[in-house]
Scaffold this motif. Structure first.
Motif, PDB file in Angstrom:
ATOM      1  N   UNK A 103      -3.400  -7.381 -22.970  1.00 30.45           N
ATOM      2  CA  UNK A 103      -3.437  -6.391 -23.298  1.00 30.45           C
ATOM      3  C   UNK A 103      -5.441  -6.608 -23.196  1.00 30.45           C
ATOM      4  N   UNK A 104      -6.100  -7.565 -22.686  1.00 28.47           N
ATOM      5  CA  UNK A 104      -7.255  -8.003 -22.654  1.00 28.47           C
ATOM      6  C   UNK A 104      -8.104  -6.952 -22.586  1.00 28.47           C
ATOM      7  N   UNK A 105      -7.531  -6.960 -21.281  1.00 28.95           N
ATOM      8  CA  UNK A 105      -8.519  -4.993 -20.573  1.00 28.95           C
ATOM      9  C   UNK A 105      -8.044  -3.960 -21.136  1.00 28.95           C
ATOM     10  N   UNK A 106      -7.907  -3.810 -22.277  1.00 25.01           N
ATOM     11  CA  UNK A 106      -7.099  -2.472 -22.400  1.00 25.01           C
ATOM     12  C   UNK A 106      -7.868  -2.799 -24.073  1.00 25.01           C
ATOM     13  N   UNK A 107      -8.217  -4.349 -24.392  1.00 23.57           N
ATOM     14  CA  UNK A 107      -9.115  -4.373 -25.555  1.00 23.57           C
ATOM     15  C   UNK A 107     -10.643  -4.059 -25.852  1.00 23.57           C
ATOM     16  N   UNK A 108     -11.034  -4.902 -24.319  1.00 24.94           N
ATOM     17  CA  UNK A 108     -12.534  -4.993 -23.461  1.00 24.94           C
ATOM     18  C   UNK A 108     -12.955  -3.218 -23.907  1.00 24.94           C
ATOM     19  N   UNK A 109     -11.890  -2.027 -23.358  1.00 27.77           N
ATOM     20  CA  UNK A 109     -12.019  -1.272 -22.754  1.00 27.77           C
ATOM     21  C   UNK A 109     -12.123  -0.286 -23.962  1.00 27.77           C
ATOM     22  N   UNK A 110     -10.988  -0.221 -24.772  1.00 29.43           N
ATOM     23  CA  UNK A 110     -10.198   1.113 -25.763  1.00 29.43           C
ATOM     24  C   UNK A 110     -11.641   1.006 -27.571  1.00 29.43           C
ATOM     25  N   UNK A 111     -12.032  -0.930 -27.506  1.00 28.61           N
ATOM     26  CA  UNK A 111     -12.354  -0.913 -28.675  1.00 28.61           C
ATOM     27  C   UNK A 111     -13.803  -1.938 -28.418  1.00 28.61           C
ATOM     28  N   UNK A 112     -14.231  -2.445 -27.454  1.00 33.13           N
ATOM     29  CA  UNK A 112     -15.545  -2.351 -27.297  1.00 33.13           C
ATOM     30  C   UNK A 112     -16.218  -1.777 -26.322  1.00 33.13           C
ATOM     31  N   UNK A 113     -15.624  -0.648 -25.672  1.00 29.61           N
ATOM     32  CA  UNK A 113     -16.326   0.187 -24.666  1.00 29.61           C
ATOM     33  C   UNK A 113     -16.756  -0.700 -23.344  1.00 29.61           C
ATOM     34  N   UNK A 120     -12.069  -5.642 -16.292  1.00 27.34           N
ATOM     35  CA  UNK A 120     -10.301  -6.075 -15.281  1.00 27.34           C
ATOM     36  C   UNK A 120     -10.819  -7.167 -14.360  1.00 27.34           C
ATOM     37  N   UNK A 121     -12.407  -7.418 -14.162  1.00 31.61           N
ATOM     38  CA  UNK A 121     -12.837  -8.681 -14.066  1.00 31.61           C
ATOM     39  C   UNK A 121     -12.474  -9.694 -14.710  1.00 31.61           C
ATOM     40  N   UNK A 122     -12.908  -9.703 -15.933  1.00 31.15           N
ATOM     41  CA  UNK A 122     -12.960 -10.214 -16.996  1.00 31.15           C
ATOM     42  C   UNK A 122     -11.565 -11.356 -17.760  1.00 31.15           C
ATOM     43  N   UNK A 123     -10.811 -10.031 -17.310  1.00 32.32           N
ATOM     44  CA  UNK A 123      -8.905 -10.500 -18.062  1.00 32.32           C
ATOM     45  C   UNK A 123      -9.291 -11.380 -17.103  1.00 32.32           C
ATOM     46  N   UNK A 124      -9.333 -10.895 -16.086  1.00 27.71           N
ATOM     47  CA  UNK A 124      -8.295 -11.903 -14.455  1.00 27.71           C
ATOM     48  C   UNK A 124      -9.036 -12.966 -14.131  1.00 27.71           C
ATOM     49  N   UNK A 125     -10.288 -13.367 -15.152  1.00 27.60           N
ATOM     50  CA  UNK A 125     -11.058 -14.462 -15.356  1.00 27.60           C
ATOM     51  C   UNK A 125     -10.240 -15.289 -16.330  1.00 27.60           C
ATOM     52  N   UNK A 159     -20.645  -7.735 -32.637  1.00 26.85           N
ATOM     53  CA  UNK A 159     -21.220  -7.997 -32.178  1.00 26.85           C
ATOM     54  C   UNK A 159     -21.693  -6.750 -30.852  1.00 26.85           C
ATOM     55  N   UNK A 160     -23.293  -5.990 -31.329  1.00 26.82           N
ATOM     56  CA  UNK A 160     -23.228  -5.608 -30.260  1.00 26.82           C
ATOM     57  C   UNK A 160     -22.765  -5.546 -28.902  1.00 26.82           C
ATOM     58  N   UNK A 161     -23.425  -7.029 -29.033  1.00 29.49           N
ATOM     59  CA  UNK A 161     -23.657  -7.503 -27.229  1.00 29.49           C
ATOM     60  C   UNK A 161     -21.956  -7.042 -27.139  1.00 29.49           C
ATOM     61  N   UNK A 162     -21.603  -7.179 -25.693  1.00 34.46           N
ATOM     62  CA  UNK A 162     -20.248  -7.664 -25.543  1.00 34.46           C
ATOM     63  C   UNK A 162     -20.257  -9.327 -23.935  1.00 34.46           C
ATOM     64  N   UNK A 163     -21.373 -10.016 -24.721  1.00 37.95           N
ATOM     65  CA  UNK A 163     -20.941 -10.542 -23.642  1.00 37.95           C
ATOM     66  C   UNK A 163     -20.485 -11.824 -24.276  1.00 37.95           C
ATOM     67  N   UNK A 177      -2.624   0.042 -35.199  1.00 40.07           N
ATOM     68  CA  UNK A 177      -3.720   0.305 -36.065  1.00 40.07           C
ATOM     69  C   UNK A 177      -4.651   0.362 -35.267  1.00 40.07           C
ATOM     70  N   UNK A 178      -4.354   0.140 -33.767  1.00 40.00           N
ATOM     71  CA  UNK A 178      -5.519  -0.053 -33.474  1.00 40.00           C
ATOM     72  C   UNK A 178      -6.127  -1.417 -32.600  1.00 40.00           C
ATOM     73  N   UNK A 179      -6.906  -0.495 -31.285  1.00 38.29           N
ATOM     74  CA  UNK A 179      -6.721  -2.333 -29.887  1.00 38.29           C
ATOM     75  C   UNK A 179      -7.667  -3.633 -31.049  1.00 38.29           C
ATOM     76  N   UNK A 180      -8.588  -3.006 -31.731  1.00 35.89           N
ATOM     77  CA  UNK A 180      -9.110  -4.291 -32.842  1.00 35.89           C
ATOM     78  C   UNK A 180      -8.638  -5.642 -33.171  1.00 35.89           C
ATOM     79  N   UNK A 181      -6.999  -4.842 -33.253  1.00 34.05           N
ATOM     80  CA  UNK A 181      -6.565  -6.050 -33.397  1.00 34.05           C
ATOM     81  C   UNK A 181      -6.113  -7.203 -33.239  1.00 34.05           C
ATOM     82  N   UNK A 182      -6.583  -6.848 -31.682  1.00 31.77           N
ATOM     83  CA  UNK A 182      -6.070  -7.681 -30.778  1.00 31.77           C
ATOM     84  C   UNK A 182      -6.386  -9.279 -30.779  1.00 31.77           C
ATOM     85  N   UNK A 183      -7.939  -9.497 -30.751  1.00 36.14           N
ATOM     86  CA  UNK A 183      -8.164 -11.109 -31.251  1.00 36.14           C
ATOM     87  C   UNK A 183      -7.402 -11.839 -32.305  1.00 36.14           C
ATOM     88  N   UNK A 184      -7.360 -10.782 -33.680  1.00 32.39           N
ATOM     89  CA  UNK A 184      -6.862 -11.712 -34.827  1.00 32.39           C
ATOM     90  C   UNK A 184      -5.037 -11.888 -35.029  1.00 32.39           C
TER      91      UNK A 184
END
Length: 426
Positions: free
Chosen positions: A249-259, A266-271, A314-318, A380-387
């Motif tokens: 679900x990492x890639x889906x969270x980054x796209x759906x919740x963080x834009x 996909x690259x960072x999910x593979x990392x 945060x605004x940044x995704x870094x 509830x939404x993809x934002x729940x991923x880290x929690x």
């Protein structure tokens, strides 16, 4: 002989990882060719997981009866047959049928090899061996990609990996005399060793692959009553559930919740996976000095840091992207260290039975947690991923720390007896 057997075990760990990513890598094409919905992938993975759980629970009896070398060779051969069966399947239900021996073979070899290495080799080898599992898991998507782009088709990828597994099986059969000649004498664990000392390597002798006649079968019910077993099973369930959820679900969270852009996500999910593989390789260099307890504790701490970075609004995704990498590095030593510490925490006589149950808990966690988060995310939404990940981090850390205190109170290195009230030593 010792070095040769170690090389054989390394190759066997590569074979463990080789088939693991094939279904996911090829399913976008496979489901269309077979004329089934894309969601049917879950049926195959559930059947495979069921087989691995059954085989893991039976591994203690099988290994005591036939020896680790024989169980490993037969299990890899079983997965080779299953993969060739996949390549010959023209319908979805044939895939489901072949998934049964696939799961049984994977579960038996996983439990047998992990216990053998935990008993007979130093912590550094456990980390490096599990790193080699990652090498195998990373190779198979490339095989699938090549097969699809070269016109071989997804069945060609399964056939290729099946042939590789068959060659490894032949090598394991040829090596069976080594398992019987190389006698790995387990080190004596002291109090310091449990907290951070090294464990020794194997020496040569006779009869390593034949179980000692003085140690009998440990029934499942008996193993579950050993003080502390329930704690480590919950910790292992939590860790493997977290790992499986992050991978899926990492890639889906980054796209759906963080834009985040799809390619970047996909690259960072593979990392995350590369962090696990590379982290295990690096952990091998200091695992003997640090010890299993500190590796598990530090791994969960790094996981917590990574999850916290992912959750920061945060605004940044870094920081979120960096958090995924840190979480992968944190995951790296936990699985090998839990397995390697089993003979110390619960006694050598009990280790095969308990490692088999641990494998079952691991597969259960990685099977149930990702779809559970899928339901939560849909509601509830993809934002729940880290929690969701944070809950699993806390659960795993609390259970492992409770086990550490339990073991510290009772002394280290001896055989724990089943008990329903209090602990006893045999």
């Amino acid at each position: 002989m010792y070095s040769t057997l170690l090389a054989v075990i390394y190759v066997a760990f590569v074979s463990l990882g080789l088939p693991d990513a094939l279904v996911g890598a090829g399913w976008p094409v496979m489901h269309a060719d077979l004329g089934v919905p894309i969601a049917f992938a879950g049926i195959i993975t559930m059947v495979i997981a069921g087989g691995t759980i059954v085989a893991s629970l039976a591994s203690e009896r099988l290994t005591r009866r036939f020896g680790a070398g024989t169980v490993t060779a037969v299990s890899v051969g079983l997965t080779a047959c299953a993969l060739v069966g996949f390549s010959l399947s023209g319908s979805f239900w044939l895939l489901v049928l072949w998934a049964i021996p696939y799961g049984l073979g994977a579960g038996a070899v996983d439990a047998a090899l992990n216990n053998y290495v935990a008993l007979h080799y130093a912590a550094r080898h456990m980390n490096w061996l599990h790193s080699f599992w990652g090498v195998g898991a990373a190779i198979s998507p490339f095989i699938m990609s090549y097969a699809l782009t070269s016109g071989m088709g997804w069945d060609g990828a399964y056939r290729t990996v099946g042939i590789i597994q068959a060659v490894i099986t032949v090598g394991l059969i040829v090596s069976l005399p080594l398992w019987r000649k190389v006698h790995a004498v387990a080190p004596v664990h002291t109090d310091d060793e449990h907290d951070g000392g090294a464990t020794g390597d194997a020496t040569t002798g006779d009869g390593a692959d034949r179980p000692a006649p003085s140690t009998g079968h440990v029934p499942l019910a008996t193993a579950l009553r050993i003080p502390g077993v329930a704690l480590i099973l919950v910790a292992f369930f939590a860790y493997c559930g977290l790992e499986g959820t992050a991978i899926l679900w990492a890639s889906t969270f980054l796209v759906a919740d963080r834009g985040v852009e799809v390619a970047t996500a996909a690259a960072f999910a593979s990392l995350f996976l590369l962090g696990i593989t590379g982290g295990r390789f690096l952990a091998g260099f200091f695992a003997d000095r640090i010890g299993d307890v500190q590796l598990i504790r530090g791994g969960f701490a790094a996981l917590g840091l990574g999850v916290a970075l992912i959750a920061l609004p945060l605004e940044t995704d870094v920081l979120a992207l960096a958090g995924l990498v840190i979480a992968g590095l944190g995951c790296a030593p936990i699985y090998p260290a839990i397995i390697h510490s089993t003979p110390v925490n619960f006694g050598r006589r009990n280790s095969q039975a308990i490692i088999g149950i641990q494998m079952a808990a691991a597969y259960t966690g990685s099977t149930l947690a990702p779809p559970l988060f899928g339901v939560i995310s849909a509601c509830a939404g993809a934002w729940t991923f880290p929690y969701f990940l944070a809950v699993l981090v806390v659960l795993g850390l609390v259970m492992s720390e409770r086990l550490n205190r339990l073991v510290a109170r009772r002394g280290r290195g001896g055989e724990l007896s089943p008990s329903t009230s209090g602990a006893t030593r045999s």
